[in-house]
Design a protein around this motif. Structure first.
Motif, mmCIF file in Angstrom:
data_model
loop_
_atom_site.group_PDB
_atom_site.id
_atom_site.type_symbol
_atom_site.label_atom_id
_atom_site.label_comp_id
_atom_site.label_asym_id
_atom_site.label_seq_id
_atom_site.Cartn_x
_atom_site.Cartn_y
_atom_site.Cartn_z
ATOM 1 N N ASP A 1 -5.936 6.965 -0.314
ATOM 2 C CA ASP A 1 -5.804 5.553 -0.678
ATOM 3 C C ASP A 1 -6.994 4.729 -0.214
ATOM 4 N N THR B 1 -5.428 7.420 -7.706
ATOM 5 C CA THR B 1 -4.388 6.444 -7.389
ATOM 6 C C THR B 1 -3.421 7.065 -6.394
ATOM 7 N N TYR C 1 -0.075 6.283 -3.963
ATOM 8 C CA TYR C 1 1.020 5.393 -3.578
ATOM 9 C C TYR C 1 2.207 6.248 -3.151
ATOM 10 N N GLY C 2 2.881 5.769 -2.110
ATOM 11 C CA GLY C 2 3.986 6.561 -1.578
ATOM 12 C C GLY C 2 3.477 7.895 -1.087
#
Length: 278
Positions: free
Chosen positions: A153, A175, A177-178
């Motif tokens: 990230d 990308t 995320y989580g």
């Protein structure tokens, strides 16, 4: 005088006794509460990896004590036989190993498609590419920096790859995320499904698809053909004059032929008349 001295003496005797009585009757001071202990500063929790480790992956850092053998790592992890073969046939394995030795501070990150990912390509796809594109395809799966499993990230898009021959060529977008890390090439959207190997300078991640660069589908730039030089236009007046001169010359030639023919005919007639008279 004696009375005053007696009173003063009595006061001096009574004062200490009164003071002692008062001090004895006053309540004791409350004990001070003990100081509250200052809690020790807690160490920050380690960053949680975004990419889970694969069950069959080698233990992290197993090769860090010596030279990192990428082929050996992939072979031990299993299911990467096609990638191993292509690394060897394109000789990119030599470039990757050299890059790893010379960039110990920066390191490398390999996005490794498994055999199943390569089998999803159209039959004969790799062989349909030219030598340069075959090498670029394998280089496209290597990032020239080390990225830990919890640091995806922090990457800035677009991300350069080992195939990037210019600041705008062979890039991809990441990308995170989580607990998910997605890779987009403009042609393919893929996901990192696990960690194959990681130490302080080399990270290998399992990606579920072969990353096809968008550069492969861009139309090739064709150089414009050189313009054909046009013949200069003749001056209209000069052209007309030349046409008039040519016409006049043709006319004069025709008149000369006619006059010559007439003279010849007249001469022949005279000769015939003279012959008759004789």
């Amino acid at each position: 005088m004696k009375i005053k001295q007696t009173l003063l003496f009595s006061i001096l005797l009574i004062a200490p006794i009164f003071s002692i009585t008062v001090l004895a009757q006053s309540p004791a001071a409350a004990p001070k509460s003990p100081a509250k202990p200052v809690p020790a500063a807690q160490a920050p929790a380690p960053a949680k990896p975004l990419v889970p480790a694969l069950p069959q992956s080698p233990s992290s850092g197993a090769e860090s004590s010596g030279t990192q053998d990428i082929v050996k790592i992939l072979r031990k992890a299993k299911s990467f036989n096609t990638l191993i073969r292509l690394l060897k046939t394109t000789q990119i394995i030599n470039q990757v190993n050299a890059q790893l030795v010379t960039s110990k501070n920066g390191g490398l990150t390999i996005l490794a498609p498994d055999d199943g990912a390569f089998s999803e390509l159209k039959a004969g796809y790799f062989n349909s590419l030219g030598d340069r594109q075959q090498k670029a395809l394998i280089q496209y799966h290597v990032l020239p920096v080390y990225v830990s499993s919890s640091n995806f990230d922090a990457l800035s898009n677009p991300v350069l790859t080992l195939a990037s021959d210019s600041p705008t060529g062979y890039q991809l977008n990441v990308t995170a995320y989580g607990n998910s890390v997605n890779i987009s090439t403009g042609e393919v959207n893929a996901t990192l499904t696990g960690v194959v190997y990681t130490d302080k300078t080399l990270a290998i991640y399992h990606v579920d698809k072969v990353l096809i660069p968008l550069d492969f589908s861009k139309p090739k730039t064709i150089a414009p053909s050189p313009a054909v030089a046009k013949a200069p236009k003749a001056d209209k007046d000069n052209s007309s004059a030349e046409d008039d001169d040519q016409a006049q010359a043709t006319k004069d030639s025709s008149d000369a032929v006619i006059h010559g023919t007439t003279l010849v005919s007249f001469g022949v007639a005279l000769l015939a008349a003279a012959a008759t008279m004789s």
